[in-house]
Motif scaffolding. Sequence first.
Motif, mmCIF file in Angstrom:
data_model
loop_
_atom_site.group_PDB
_atom_site.id
_atom_site.type_symbol
_atom_site.label_atom_id
_atom_site.label_comp_id
_atom_site.label_asym_id
_atom_site.label_seq_id
_atom_site.Cartn_x
_atom_site.Cartn_y
_atom_site.Cartn_z
ATOM 1 N N SER A 18 0.810 -1.210 0.000
ATOM 2 C CA SER A 18 0.000 0.000 0.000
ATOM 3 C C SER A 18 0.851 1.272 0.000
ATOM 4 N N ALA A 19 2.110 1.167 0.357
ATOM 5 C CA ALA A 19 2.986 2.342 0.444
ATOM 6 C C ALA A 19 3.170 3.032 -0.899
ATOM 7 N N THR A 47 -3.272 -8.788 6.928
ATOM 8 C CA THR A 47 -2.206 -8.354 6.023
ATOM 9 C C THR A 47 -2.644 -7.223 5.095
ATOM 10 N N SER A 49 -4.620 -4.707 6.129
ATOM 11 C CA SER A 49 -5.099 -3.603 6.969
ATOM 12 C C SER A 49 -4.543 -2.247 6.539
ATOM 13 N N LYS A 50 -3.313 -2.207 6.046
ATOM 14 C CA LYS A 50 -2.720 -0.931 5.632
ATOM 15 C C LYS A 50 -3.424 -0.352 4.410
ATOM 16 N N TRP A 51 -3.953 -1.235 3.563
ATOM 17 C CA TRP A 51 -4.671 -0.756 2.386
ATOM 18 C C TRP A 51 -5.949 -0.028 2.772
ATOM 19 N N LYS A 52 -6.583 -0.477 3.846
ATOM 20 C CA LYS A 52 -7.871 0.101 4.239
ATOM 21 C C LYS A 52 -7.765 1.598 4.499
ATOM 22 N N ASN A 53 -6.620 2.057 4.956
ATOM 23 C CA ASN A 53 -6.434 3.463 5.294
ATOM 24 C C ASN A 53 -6.345 4.371 4.076
#
Length: 249
Positions: A18-19, A47, A49-53
């Motif tokens: 996601s970065a 795994t 979870s970072k995309w959700k933001n």
Amino acid sequence: MESDFRLAVLIDGDNIPSAYVKEMLEEIAKYGNPTIKRIYGDWTRPTLSKWKNVLLENAINPIQQYGYTQGKNATDSAMIIDAMDILYAGQVNGFCLVSSDSDFTKLATRLREAGMKVFGIGEKKTPEPFIVACDKFIYLEILKSNEKETENTALASKPQKKDDYDKITPKVVRLISSTISDLADDDGWAFMGDVGSLLQKRQPNFDSRNYGFEKLTPLINSIGKFEIDQRDSYKGKFKLIYVRNKKGK
């Protein structure tokens, strides 16, 4: 490309960090208008979870896909089915497949057979079959590196000394040289725009940014085996750049 060139952006959430989302979407906007943006994955897994933001702020539509069978990638199947539905609906002019997974090789080939322009985006670990199945393939690592560069990078005569940049190997030089020769007029000159287009067709992941240059002209100029000539265009409104192989080089 023109703003009315509509793109479907399909992201393999299981395979892309996601970065990179900001740089990735900025890059995609250079080639067309991303009218469809979807990301596929099992959103019950930590795994992702970072995309959700970043989904809401970038208007990316998450598609839930449960892994029904262990060892099988259900995300790939859902993404492929959606791509074909979009193709047959006639909603877009091209696709951007964001993944480092070779499982999308056949999909890229099929979409191009249907007359679609296909852009691939993935990490440098992406297998060669998927890369060559696309019209153009862009490495995510280069997008992240370029974000940190100053505006003066495009004017530099030498590439930045960074480990993640590829070396300009003799193979790369031969590719450029043969491309120029194939396009050259009787005096050996070839229009730089045509050279860039043919390089892209011959090697979809060819990108001057892979070698630390923002544009093709400074990359070729840095090699020392080519001559570059700037000429006035019709009515002198802008410059046209031509290139040829140096004699004896």
